[in-house]
Design a protein around this motif. Sequence first.
Motif, PDB file in Angstrom:
ATOM      1  N   THR A 178       0.828  -1.211   0.000  1.00  0.00           N
ATOM      2  CA  THR A 178       0.000   0.000   0.000  1.00  0.00           C
ATOM      3  C   THR A 178       0.856   1.252   0.000  1.00  0.00           C
ATOM      4  O   THR A 178       0.626   2.192  -0.756  1.00  0.00           O
ATOM      5  CB  THR A 178      -0.925   0.013   1.228  1.00  0.00           C
ATOM      6  OG1 THR A 178      -1.758  -1.152   1.192  1.00  0.00           O
ATOM      7  CG2 THR A 178      -1.814   1.254   1.231  1.00  0.00           C
ATOM      8  N   LEU A 179       1.870   1.290   0.859  1.00  0.00           N
ATOM      9  CA  LEU A 179       2.715   2.479   0.950  1.00  0.00           C
ATOM     10  C   LEU A 179       3.564   2.661  -0.293  1.00  0.00           C
ATOM     11  O   LEU A 179       3.853   3.787  -0.695  1.00  0.00           O
ATOM     12  CB  LEU A 179       3.595   2.398   2.190  1.00  0.00           C
ATOM     13  CG  LEU A 179       2.827   2.503   3.518  1.00  0.00           C
ATOM     14  CD1 LEU A 179       3.767   2.300   4.698  1.00  0.00           C
ATOM     15  CD2 LEU A 179       2.134   3.849   3.613  1.00  0.00           C
ATOM     16  N   LEU A 180       3.960   1.573  -0.929  1.00  0.00           N
ATOM     17  CA  LEU A 180       4.660   1.704  -2.206  1.00  0.00           C
ATOM     18  C   LEU A 180       3.764   2.366  -3.237  1.00  0.00           C
ATOM     19  O   LEU A 180       4.191   3.220  -4.019  1.00  0.00           O
ATOM     20  CB  LEU A 180       5.118   0.330  -2.714  1.00  0.00           C
ATOM     21  CG  LEU A 180       6.424  -0.206  -2.130  1.00  0.00           C
ATOM     22  CD1 LEU A 180       6.622  -1.654  -2.542  1.00  0.00           C
ATOM     23  CD2 LEU A 180       7.605   0.630  -2.568  1.00  0.00           C
ATOM     24  N   GLY A 181       2.494   1.968  -3.228  1.00  0.00           N
ATOM     25  CA  GLY A 181       1.554   2.600  -4.159  1.00  0.00           C
ATOM     26  C   GLY A 181       1.390   4.070  -3.864  1.00  0.00           C
ATOM     27  O   GLY A 181       1.335   4.894  -4.779  1.00  0.00           O
ATOM     28  N   LEU A 182       1.325   4.428  -2.579  1.00  0.00           N
ATOM     29  CA  LEU A 182       1.179   5.829  -2.214  1.00  0.00           C
ATOM     30  C   LEU A 182       2.416   6.635  -2.580  1.00  0.00           C
ATOM     31  O   LEU A 182       2.318   7.773  -3.032  1.00  0.00           O
ATOM     32  CB  LEU A 182       0.919   5.951  -0.704  1.00  0.00           C
ATOM     33  CG  LEU A 182      -0.445   5.460  -0.230  1.00  0.00           C
ATOM     34  CD1 LEU A 182      -0.492   5.441   1.288  1.00  0.00           C
ATOM     35  CD2 LEU A 182      -1.541   6.350  -0.773  1.00  0.00           C
ATOM     36  N   ILE A 231      -3.787  -1.985  -4.646  1.00  0.00           N
ATOM     37  CA  ILE A 231      -5.014  -2.632  -4.183  1.00  0.00           C
ATOM     38  C   ILE A 231      -6.112  -2.280  -5.174  1.00  0.00           C
ATOM     39  O   ILE A 231      -6.482  -1.127  -5.331  1.00  0.00           O
ATOM     40  CB  ILE A 231      -5.398  -2.159  -2.771  1.00  0.00           C
ATOM     41  CG1 ILE A 231      -4.204  -2.358  -1.827  1.00  0.00           C
ATOM     42  CG2 ILE A 231      -6.625  -2.902  -2.267  1.00  0.00           C
ATOM     43  CD1 ILE A 231      -3.694  -3.785  -1.761  1.00  0.00           C
ATOM     44  N   GLU A 232      -6.644  -3.254  -5.852  1.00  0.00           N
ATOM     45  CA  GLU A 232      -7.545  -3.033  -6.981  1.00  0.00           C
ATOM     46  C   GLU A 232      -8.772  -2.212  -6.570  1.00  0.00           C
ATOM     47  O   GLU A 232      -9.397  -2.459  -5.547  1.00  0.00           O
ATOM     48  CB  GLU A 232      -8.008  -4.374  -7.558  1.00  0.00           C
ATOM     49  CG  GLU A 232      -8.868  -4.220  -8.796  1.00  0.00           C
ATOM     50  CD  GLU A 232      -9.271  -5.563  -9.382  1.00  0.00           C
ATOM     51  OE1 GLU A 232     -10.019  -5.571 -10.358  1.00  0.00           O
ATOM     52  OE2 GLU A 232      -8.825  -6.591  -8.843  1.00  0.00           O
ATOM     53  N   GLY A 233      -9.078  -1.216  -7.387  1.00  0.00           N
ATOM     54  CA  GLY A 233     -10.278  -0.418  -7.177  1.00  0.00           C
ATOM     55  C   GLY A 233     -10.034   0.894  -6.460  1.00  0.00           C
ATOM     56  O   GLY A 233     -10.848   1.802  -6.549  1.00  0.00           O
ATOM     57  N   ASN A 234      -8.931   1.012  -5.740  1.00  0.00           N
ATOM     58  CA  ASN A 234      -8.607   2.252  -5.054  1.00  0.00           C
ATOM     59  C   ASN A 234      -7.705   3.125  -5.931  1.00  0.00           C
ATOM     60  O   ASN A 234      -7.130   2.657  -6.911  1.00  0.00           O
ATOM     61  CB  ASN A 234      -7.902   1.970  -3.726  1.00  0.00           C
ATOM     62  CG  ASN A 234      -8.756   1.147  -2.786  1.00  0.00           C
ATOM     63  OD1 ASN A 234      -9.976   1.294  -2.761  1.00  0.00           O
ATOM     64  ND2 ASN A 234      -8.122   0.285  -2.008  1.00  0.00           N
TER      65      ASN A 234
END
Length: 401
Positions: free
Chosen positions: A11-15, A330-333
């Motif tokens: 999640t944090l990598l995505g952010l 995370i799919e959809g976010n």
Amino acid sequence: MSQLIRYLSFTLLGLALGVSLTLSSQENAEQAQSRLNYPLLLDIIDTVETYYVTEFTQDELIAAAIEGIFAKLDPYSNFLDQQEFSNIRDANKGEYFGFGVEIATEDNKITIITPFANSPADLAGIEPGDQILKLNNEPVDSNRLDYLLKEIKRHSQNNLPILLTLSHTGMDTEFEVTLIPSVISIQSVTAKVIEDQIGYIRLASFQDNSTEELVKQLTQWQDVRLSGIILDLRNNPGGLLDQAIKIADIFLSKGRIVSTEGRFFDANSEYYASPQTMFSNIPMTILINKGSASASEVLAAALQENHRAKVIGETSFGKGTVQSLIPTLIEGNAIKLTIAKYTTPNGRDINSKGIEPDIKLDLTTVTNNKNVPIIDEIIIQDESTQDKILNSAITWIKTKQ
């Protein structure tokens, strides 16, 4: 706990990056983890979850960590869950469910950028520049913008009304409105030929199909001997930047349209007009007000500074940043993130300053009517004069004939 570490790391990598990264080796993974100090964050979450006096779930603590990240950023950046991400994509197609109001901070006050046409906010009499003082009788200020936006979203998603206490610009009196969420349909382009063969175009927002709809309308006018074009951008809060650039290109045969500057390579771009143009030899005016923001300011500045159109009205909102929607792992976010700032063709940064019109008129003192129903009102000249800003544009075009 290992499952939590794996989930939060992704999640944090995505952010942080907005893209999926494949680490080629364990050594690279350890270096990235050390640099971003994930173990400390995970240790804090684990400690709070284990020992804090009040019980919090892992999901609640992760959500709090995410909120903390965005609290450090500007008010235009935020995390979008699946429903919010879907709502934004629907809005870009011209329809969404909500209260119909754009909100930001200005001079440390929570300010209405603009209400969408025929939305609950618009029908309740909310105007661009209004300041929100209370939500459901609870005082709010710029330090509580995240709370306000979160509560508005929660009420919208659960189909609940909200009570807003506001004040109009420059007025000390307060007023209250109750808004009930509803499906809001936004027609991006509406147009009509008004008196003296002037083409009037109302551009309400920049959606997926805005350029296509505008070109379709202009094509229908090819056989009409127009004496001028009025492009009404009042109460246009923006939308898709690429649509504003394409529309500017329709009316410009040369010159810079806009420049963007950010920290990563793709955020740094300069956009120039192509030689192809439409209606290049007739006078053109642009109408703006304090509810004109973001992409509408890009379009107004491009035509103004390239000497293609006169800008008439009042100083625009002054939003000089560019946001991008970045899907998470995370799919959809998704993340709505400010990735760049933009400057006008002459290199001006209009953030918190706005576009200054060539002919400045105070909307609050020159008109009693909103511009949204203008297409029906301007059929008869006597009625069109009620909108003094529009009438000023008509007069200016007449002097150029």
